[in-house]
Design a protein around this motif. Structure first.
Motif, PDB file in Angstrom:
ATOM      1  N   CYS A 297     -11.269  92.141  48.934  1.00  0.00           N
ATOM      2  CA  CYS A 297     -10.182  91.521  47.964  1.00  0.00           C
ATOM      3  C   CYS A 297      -8.777  92.374  48.496  1.00  0.00           C
ATOM      4  CB  CYS A 297     -10.536  92.029  46.705  1.00  0.00           C
ATOM      5  SG  CYS A 297     -12.123  91.384  45.959  1.00  0.00           S
ATOM      6  N   ARG A 298      -7.634  91.635  47.847  1.00  0.00           N
ATOM      7  CA  ARG A 298      -6.543  92.149  48.025  1.00  0.00           C
ATOM      8  C   ARG A 298      -5.726  92.141  46.772  1.00  0.00           C
ATOM      9  NH1 ARG A 298      -5.657  88.244  53.027  1.00  0.00           N
ATOM     10  NH2 ARG A 298      -5.707  86.365  51.654  1.00  0.00           N
ATOM     11  N   ILE A 299      -4.510  93.094  46.719  1.00  0.00           N
ATOM     12  CA  ILE A 299      -3.822  92.628  45.168  1.00  0.00           C
ATOM     13  C   ILE A 299      -2.658  93.480  45.667  1.00  0.00           C
ATOM     14  CG2 ILE A 299      -4.751  94.937  44.334  1.00  0.00           C
ATOM     15  CD1 ILE A 299      -4.256  93.483  41.494  1.00  0.00           C
ATOM     16  N   ASP A 300      -1.314  92.665  45.282  1.00  0.00           N
ATOM     17  CA  ASP A 300      -0.120  93.568  45.365  1.00  0.00           C
ATOM     18  C   ASP A 300       0.140  94.685  44.456  1.00  0.00           C
ATOM     19  OD1 ASP A 300       2.825  93.510  44.442  1.00  0.00           O
ATOM     20  OD2 ASP A 300       2.847  92.335  46.406  1.00  0.00           O
ATOM     21  N   ALA A 301       0.535  95.704  44.895  1.00  0.00           N
ATOM     22  CA  ALA A 301       0.731  96.984  44.168  1.00  0.00           C
ATOM     23  C   ALA A 301       1.619  96.563  42.837  1.00  0.00           C
ATOM     24  CB  ALA A 301       1.575  98.099  44.996  1.00  0.00           C
ATOM     25  N   VAL A 302       2.428  95.779  42.778  1.00  0.00           N
ATOM     26  CA  VAL A 302       3.312  95.571  41.532  1.00  0.00           C
ATOM     27  C   VAL A 302       2.442  94.647  40.600  1.00  0.00           C
ATOM     28  CG1 VAL A 302       5.110  94.271  40.615  1.00  0.00           C
ATOM     29  CG2 VAL A 302       5.431  95.425  42.833  1.00  0.00           C
ATOM     30  N   SER A 303       1.806  93.754  41.153  1.00  0.00           N
ATOM     31  CA  SER A 303       0.804  93.082  40.248  1.00  0.00           C
ATOM     32  C   SER A 303      -0.346  93.819  39.749  1.00  0.00           C
ATOM     33  CB  SER A 303       0.116  91.782  41.057  1.00  0.00           C
ATOM     34  OG  SER A 303       0.899  90.853  41.477  1.00  0.00           O
ATOM     35  N   SER A 304      -0.829  94.866  40.194  1.00  0.00           N
ATOM     36  CA  SER A 304      -1.813  95.935  39.839  1.00  0.00           C
ATOM     37  C   SER A 304      -1.339  96.615  38.384  1.00  0.00           C
ATOM     38  CB  SER A 304      -2.312  96.746  41.020  1.00  0.00           C
ATOM     39  OG  SER A 304      -1.194  97.789  41.197  1.00  0.00           O
ATOM     40  N   GLY A 305      -0.319  96.504  38.294  1.00  0.00           N
ATOM     41  CA  GLY A 305       0.370  97.361  37.240  1.00  0.00           C
ATOM     42  C   GLY A 305       0.310  98.748  37.397  1.00  0.00           C
ATOM     43  N   ALA A 306      -0.022  99.239  38.609  1.00  0.00           N
ATOM     44  CA  ALA A 306       0.160 100.626  39.007  1.00  0.00           C
ATOM     45  C   ALA A 306       1.183 100.948  40.140  1.00  0.00           C
ATOM     46  CB  ALA A 306      -1.119 101.146  39.189  1.00  0.00           C
ATOM     47  N   ALA A 307       2.400 100.178  39.979  1.00  0.00           N
ATOM     48  CA  ALA A 307       3.169 100.228  41.121  1.00  0.00           C
ATOM     49  C   ALA A 307       4.049 101.845  41.174  1.00  0.00           C
ATOM     50  CB  ALA A 307       4.328  99.351  40.961  1.00  0.00           C
ATOM     51  N   GLU A 308       3.872 102.453  40.113  1.00  0.00           N
ATOM     52  CA  GLU A 308       4.146 103.755  40.332  1.00  0.00           C
ATOM     53  C   GLU A 308       3.341 104.782  41.029  1.00  0.00           C
ATOM     54  OE1 GLU A 308       1.813 103.312  36.769  1.00  0.00           O
ATOM     55  OE2 GLU A 308       3.618 102.106  37.572  1.00  0.00           O
TER      56      GLU A 308
END
Length: 236
Positions: free
Chosen positions: A160-171
């Motif tokens: 799987c892959r997920i954009d850091a921003v989309s993960s809701g945990a960009a910080e």
């Protein structure tokens, strides 16, 4: 009771030397071009295989020792049939030992909820590899391409892959720790590789990512090669 056991014996596939010989006989008959065989040879193969439910006479015929005539018949055939039989046996064994679902390609996760769901609800035997990336960060695009390749070679692993921003945990997943690889199984975190570029060379390929994950024992055994690949390897 004796008759019933005899009927069962006629229908089951036995293991051990006798079972292997009988199974080979059946496979031999199924693999040959019956129309182009001489009548005598066709009848001999039929007797060797006994593919239908046997009478008492033919049942004892199936379980007899291989005759010299049968042995010579097997010897005179080329090795192609034996290779196919060996591949079939290996594939059957592999299928029996393979558990859990199979996947195609890399799965894109579009939210933190989807990220949690794939970790918590996936089959307990499935290894889940998640790549957290960000467009423009060095190594992220290359790692995505590598996972595309590995997904075809390890269909029992859920990549799987997920954009850091989309993960809701960009910080939490800042550019400094990307790309990140997380590996889970049965909801448990097995591998947490922040800034995983530090574990790879400047220019890396799918085989390098595979070797890295294998160094931690995180990937299952690779799928068996197809029949065409094995035939090519058999050519000297």
């Amino acid at each position: 009771m004796t008759d019933r056991m005899s009927d069962l014996d006629a229908n089951v596939t036995h293991t051990g030397p006798k079972g292997v010989i009988n199974d080979w006989r059946r496979f031999k008959l199924e693999s040959m071009d019956q129309d182009n065989l001489p009548p005598a040879k066709r009848e001999l193969l039929r007797q060797m295989s006994s593919p239908h439910k046997a009478s008492d006479d033919t049942r004892s015929n199936v379980n007899r020792k291989m005759s010299v005539q049968e042995y010579e018949l097997l010897k005179e055939e080329d090795e192609g049939c034996l290779k196919k039989y060996r591949r079939r046996c290996m594939q059957e064994m592999h299928d029996k030992l393979s558990f859990g679902p199979r996947f195609e390609g890399v799965h894109d996760l579009d939210s933190g909820e989807a990220f949690l769901e794939v970790i918590e609800k996936e089959h307990h035997t499935t290894v889940v590899v998640v790549h957290i990336y960000k467009v423009g960060v060095k190594g992220c695009e290359e790692l995505n391409n590598c996972l595309d390749c590995l997904a075809t070679e390890y269909p029992t692993v859920k990549f799987c892959r997920i954009d850091a921003v989309s993960s809701g945990a960009a910080e939490r997943f800042s550019d400094e720790v990307l790309p990140t690889l997380l590996v889970y199984k049965a909801g448990e975190l097995l591998g947490n590789f922040l800034a995983c570029m530090q574990h790879l060379s400047e220019e890396f390929f799918a085989t390098d990512v595979e070797a890295f994950l294998n160094s931690y024992g995180l990937l299952p055994e690779k799928e068996m090669p197809g029949a065409e690949d094995e035939e090519e390897n058999d050519v000297e």
